[in-house]
Design a protein around this motif. Structure first.
Motif, PDB file in Angstrom:
ATOM      1  N   ASP A  13       0.852  -1.187   0.000  1.00 54.19           N
ATOM      2  CA  ASP A  13       0.000   0.000   0.000  1.00 54.19           C
ATOM      3  C   ASP A  13       0.896   1.249   0.000  1.00 54.19           C
ATOM      4  OD1 ASP A  13      -2.049   1.827   0.171  1.00 54.19           O
ATOM      5  OD2 ASP A  13      -2.468   1.464   2.280  1.00 54.19           O
ATOM      6  N   VAL A  14       1.354   1.684   1.163  1.00 58.34           N
ATOM      7  CA  VAL A  14       2.261   2.835   1.255  1.00 58.34           C
ATOM      8  C   VAL A  14       3.653   2.345   1.638  1.00 58.34           C
ATOM      9  CG1 VAL A  14       2.776   5.021   2.388  1.00 58.34           C
ATOM     10  CG2 VAL A  14       0.394   4.379   1.942  1.00 58.34           C
ATOM     11  N   LEU A  67      -1.154   8.116   8.785  1.00 57.38           N
ATOM     12  CA  LEU A  67      -1.473   7.156   7.721  1.00 57.38           C
ATOM     13  C   LEU A  67      -2.295   5.992   8.266  1.00 57.38           C
ATOM     14  CD1 LEU A  67       1.974   7.133   5.877  1.00 57.38           C
ATOM     15  CD2 LEU A  67      -0.202   7.919   4.906  1.00 57.38           C
ATOM     16  N   ARG A 108      -4.476   3.312   6.064  1.00 55.90           N
ATOM     17  CA  ARG A 108      -3.427   2.871   5.155  1.00 55.90           C
ATOM     18  C   ARG A 108      -2.491   1.886   5.851  1.00 55.90           C
ATOM     19  NH1 ARG A 108      -3.564   6.238   0.566  1.00 55.90           N
ATOM     20  NH2 ARG A 108      -2.478   4.461  -0.379  1.00 55.90           N
ATOM     21  N   THR A 109      -1.917   0.996   5.079  1.00 52.18           N
ATOM     22  CA  THR A 109      -0.933   0.033   5.579  1.00 52.18           C
ATOM     23  C   THR A 109       0.455   0.517   5.194  1.00 52.18           C
ATOM     24  OG1 THR A 109      -2.494  -1.790   5.337  1.00 52.18           O
ATOM     25  CG2 THR A 109      -0.153  -2.359   5.532  1.00 52.18           C
ATOM     26  N   GLN A 144       1.094   1.308  -4.003  1.00 48.70           N
ATOM     27  CA  GLN A 144       0.093   2.320  -4.311  1.00 48.70           C
ATOM     28  C   GLN A 144       0.682   3.724  -4.205  1.00 48.70           C
ATOM     29  OE1 GLN A 144      -3.220   1.820  -5.346  1.00 48.70           O
ATOM     30  NE2 GLN A 144      -2.323  -0.222  -5.620  1.00 48.70           N
ATOM     31  N   GLN A 188      -5.824   6.937   8.627  1.00 51.37           N
ATOM     32  CA  GLN A 188      -6.500   6.942   7.326  1.00 51.37           C
ATOM     33  C   GLN A 188      -6.823   5.534   6.828  1.00 51.37           C
ATOM     34  OE1 GLN A 188      -4.054   9.125   4.542  1.00 51.37           O
ATOM     35  NE2 GLN A 188      -4.532  11.116   5.452  1.00 51.37           N
ATOM     36  N   GLN A 217      -5.115   9.566  -3.427  1.00 56.60           N
ATOM     37  CA  GLN A 217      -5.931   8.355  -3.409  1.00 56.60           C
ATOM     38  C   GLN A 217      -7.186   8.531  -4.252  1.00 56.60           C
ATOM     39  OE1 GLN A 217      -6.908   7.184   0.592  1.00 56.60           O
ATOM     40  NE2 GLN A 217      -7.008   5.017   0.085  1.00 56.60           N
TER      41      GLN A 217
END
Length: 361
Positions: A184-185, A216, A221-222, A270, A219, A332
């Motif tokens: 993801d991130v 993060l 996010r991983t 991502q 939010q 995103q």
């Protein structure tokens, strides 16, 4: 007999994957201009891929000798391409490194081997001696290629040289990687900035990283930590920081085994957020959006020239966490058209270097 080209200040085995990008990218650029059968070798400040170093010991051993160790090395080549280690054509890292570069240019000129400065950052020069060496190298070079508009202006206004090519970073000459494990991130935390350094306040940098990771996660996010300077004995090493944060915060980490591994990782993410410029450039060149956390003047001009405004300057005093998190959300919500346009623009700029190098054949 094959044409032989030497790329200066590059190392395909460096622990700094950005240095590896410069080596492989310069080689790809040269082959696009001079053909796939050209022989490309690499010479770093130390040995690296070479059998010798270009530091004081060999400079002194070579001095006054017609067939000194450095002269024997340089005269093997039809062309020298100086990578400038990306951002080392300056005196901000001290005059020693610049003097080694100047000596290689001086020797090459004496041997009649042309030197072209490949796409790189030019300047700044803050000392009279540094400026004199920089001006001499540019004015005597067969060609000068810059990778951003600020460098082009600096070369013209401060060093009285008009660049032959206004190009971009050679990472865009590298082939598209194969797909890697999905992330993801990917967050690249710099081991250089994590410790006291000459670029940014390390305590403030640490606070930013912890706040960014926390935001993060809120939010949804991983976050996975990415090292871009890998295992080596020097303090400039991202791997220990990745392990420390991974253990403390329960995050997965990626410590690439090679440049190809790193490019596959960022190409399958991502989003990449990074303090190493080439971690971000590797991402953008593979089609992945990226948010650079800049610590020097080399970041913003290069990114601006290829149309990427999402750069945060760590040297400024304002609070960065919330604007960073807002940018993550906005990215995103959009598709990757912006990255595709950037890649096309970068390849077009790099083509100016290819066409210029063809003229040296």
């Amino acid at each position: 007999m094959h044409v032989r080209v030497l790329v200066l200040w590059a190392d395909t085995r460096s622990a700094n994957l950005g240095v590896q990008v410069l080596a492989h990218g310069m080689a790809a650029l040269i082959r696009q201009a001079w053909g796939e059968d050209v022989v490309v070798d690499f010479q770093d400040y130390g040995t690296g891929d070479s059998e010798i170093g270009f530091g004081e010991r060999n400079i002194l051993a070579d001095l006054g000798r017609r067939d000194g160790v450095l002269k024997r090395k340089l005269r093997q080549y039809d062309l020298i391409v100086d990578s400038g280690a990306g951002d080392s054509f300056t005196d901000i890292y001290g005059l020693r490194r610049l003097a080694w570069m100047y000596n290689a240019h001086r020797l090459s000129a004496g041997l009649g081997v042309p030197v072209a400065l490949g796409p790189q950052t030019v300047g700044p020069f803050n000392t009279r001696l540094g400026r004199a060496m920089g001006r001499s190298m540019l004015q005597n070079a067969a060609q000068v290629h810059v990778r951003d508009g600020v460098s082009a202006t600096y070369a013209e206004d401060e060093l009285n040289v008009v660049p032959d090519a206004k190009s971009t970073d050679v990472v865009f000459a590298l082939p598209q990687p194969t797909s890697g494990q999905h992330h993801d991130v990917l967050l690249n935390v710099s081991g250089l900035l994590w410790q006291p350094n000459n670029h940014v306040d390390s305590a403030r940098y640490r606070s930013l990283i912890f706040g960014l990771i926390s935001g993060l996660k809120r939010q949804g996010r991983t976050v996975t930590l990415l090292s871009h300077v890998i295992e080596n004995p020097r303090p400039d090493n991202d791997a220990p920081v990745s392990r420390e944060l991974g253990d403390e915060l329960g995050l997965n980490i990626v410590i690439p085994k090679s440049l190809e591994h790193a490019r596959a990782a960022v190409g399958s993410a991502q989003l990449v957020i990074g303090s190493r410029m080439h971690a971000c450039l590797n991402a953008l060149s593979t089609g992945t959006p990226s948010i650079p956390l800049a610590y020097s003047r080399k970041f913003a001009p290069l990114m601006a020239d290829i149309g990427w405004p999402h750069v945060f300057d760590l040297r400024r005093d304002e609070e960065l966490i919330e604007p960073l998190l807002e940018t993550v959300v906005s990215m995103q919500r959009t598709d990757n058209d912006e990255v595709d346009v950037l890649r096309a623009r970068a390849r077009a700029r790099l083509e100016t270097s290819v066409e210029a190098l063809k003229r040296l054949r």
